[in-house]
Scaffold this active site. Structure first.
Site, mmCIF file in Angstrom:
data_model
loop_
_atom_site.group_PDB
_atom_site.id
_atom_site.type_symbol
_atom_site.label_atom_id
_atom_site.label_comp_id
_atom_site.label_asym_id
_atom_site.label_seq_id
_atom_site.Cartn_x
_atom_site.Cartn_y
_atom_site.Cartn_z
ATOM 1 N N HIS A 150 72.328 37.302 10.341
ATOM 2 C CA HIS A 150 71.987 36.578 11.572
ATOM 3 C C HIS A 150 72.861 35.323 11.718
ATOM 4 O O HIS A 150 73.482 35.098 12.763
ATOM 5 C CB HIS A 150 70.498 36.215 11.536
ATOM 6 N N GLU A 151 72.922 34.519 10.668
ATOM 7 C CA GLU A 151 73.667 33.258 10.748
ATOM 8 C C GLU A 151 75.162 33.521 10.926
ATOM 9 O O GLU A 151 75.830 32.847 11.717
ATOM 10 C CB GLU A 151 73.406 32.400 9.502
ATOM 11 N N HIS A 154 76.092 34.255 14.536
ATOM 12 C CA HIS A 154 76.293 33.083 15.398
ATOM 13 C C HIS A 154 77.761 32.644 15.331
ATOM 14 O O HIS A 154 78.361 32.279 16.344
ATOM 15 C CB HIS A 154 75.410 31.906 14.948
ATOM 16 N N GLU A 208 70.119 33.831 20.139
ATOM 17 C CA GLU A 208 69.311 34.271 18.995
ATOM 18 C C GLU A 208 69.153 35.781 18.987
ATOM 19 O O GLU A 208 69.225 36.431 17.947
ATOM 20 C CB GLU A 208 67.939 33.601 19.012
HETATM 21 ZN ZN LIG Z 1 69.734 31.801 14.929
#
Ligand SMILES: [Zn+2]
Length: 280
Positions: A150-151, A154, A208
């Protein structure tokens, strides 16, 4: 803060570029990534270069490490650091699915000893995990992989770059914009501004959601069971109810929705996971 005159002029021309871009689909709007299996090709407003932002991120990351070293909190648990780095090393090659340049980034992975439930990946692949997130929520390798995917997503999507670009276009966050464009004060001030902007980044729900989808694909391709996203977000939800909301979750979509989204993505990403496992 009153912006210096050249900056105001630049903002005007950038805003004009933005309007042209919106109207005609010209340069300035592009997708930072290929779609992958989960489809991550939304066009983004990008008014500053990756190099500008990555350089600032690298400086900020160095500063973070220096501060942690001074406080005696940098990689104090060598086994935990090895574990987190091994997970990152397995995910990194698969970032090529979304962007071919990413495996060649100067990836760095460090663990900060802190009770904070936090983790991030700065632009250009500078990753930090806080020990509190892993130990406090008793995360498995698979769950760490979901957070990391997830990170990293980004950073792959360059959500920070997009955010700064939007700020420039909106003539807001002039300090950051000016810093990024090289106006203003010393390089120390510059690093501070960037540090605040990058660490305190609050991503939109759309960002997100993108990071969730891409992250799950990365997790699966790296051979980590993407179903781990479900217990992970349950743990997050519990931490939330206990008033210990992870800092990096504060603008994240409601965890219940998130679990439903993960479930809906499993048919897309499970075959990738199974293929990765067959390859060993
Ligand atoms: Zn996030």
């Amino acid at each position: 803060m009153k912006p210096p005159q050249p900056f105001a002029i630049l903002v005007r021309s950038l805003t004009a570029a933005l309007l042209a871009c919106a109207g005609l689909g010209l340069a300035g709007c592009a997708s930072t990534t290929a779609g992958g299996a989960v489809g991550a090709e939304r066009k983004q407003l990008l008014l500053i270069s990756s190099q500008q932002l990555n350089q600032l991120a690298a400086q900020s990351y160095t500063k973070l490490q220096a501060e942690a070293t001074k406080k005696g909190t940098l990689n104090t648990d060598p086994a935990l650091t090895r574990r987190v780095r091994a997970i990152a090393a397995r995910i990194e090659p698969h970032t090529a699915v979304f962007r071919p340049d990413a495996p060649g980034w100067k990836w760095e992975v460090n663990v900060i000893n802190s009770k904070e439930l936090n983790a991030f990946c700065m632009p250009g692949g500078k990753i930090a995990f806080y020990s509190g997130l892993i130990k406090g929520l008793d995360l498995s390798d698979e769950e760490i992989a979901v957070v990391m995917g997830h990170e990293i997503s980004h950073a792959l999507r360059e959500h920070s770059r997009e955010q700064v670009s939007q700020a420039i276009a909106a003539q807001a966050a002039i300090g950051v914009g000016a810093a990024l464009l090289g106006w203003g004060s010393s390089s120390a001030d510059l690093a501070n501004t960037a540090y605040d902007a990058l660490i305190a980044t609050r991503f939109s729900r759309a960002d997100e959601n993108e990071a969730d989808r891409m992250g799950l694909e990365l997790t699966a391709r790296a051979g980590y069971d993407p179903r781990a996203g479900i217990p992970l977000w349950r743990k997050m939800m519990n931490a939330n109810q206990g008033g210990r909301a992870p800092e990096f979750l504060s603008t994240h979509p409601a965890e219940a929705n998130r679990i439903r989204e993960i479930e809906s993505l499993l048919p897309t990403v499970m075959p990738l996971y199974e293929a990765a496992r067959r390859r060993g």
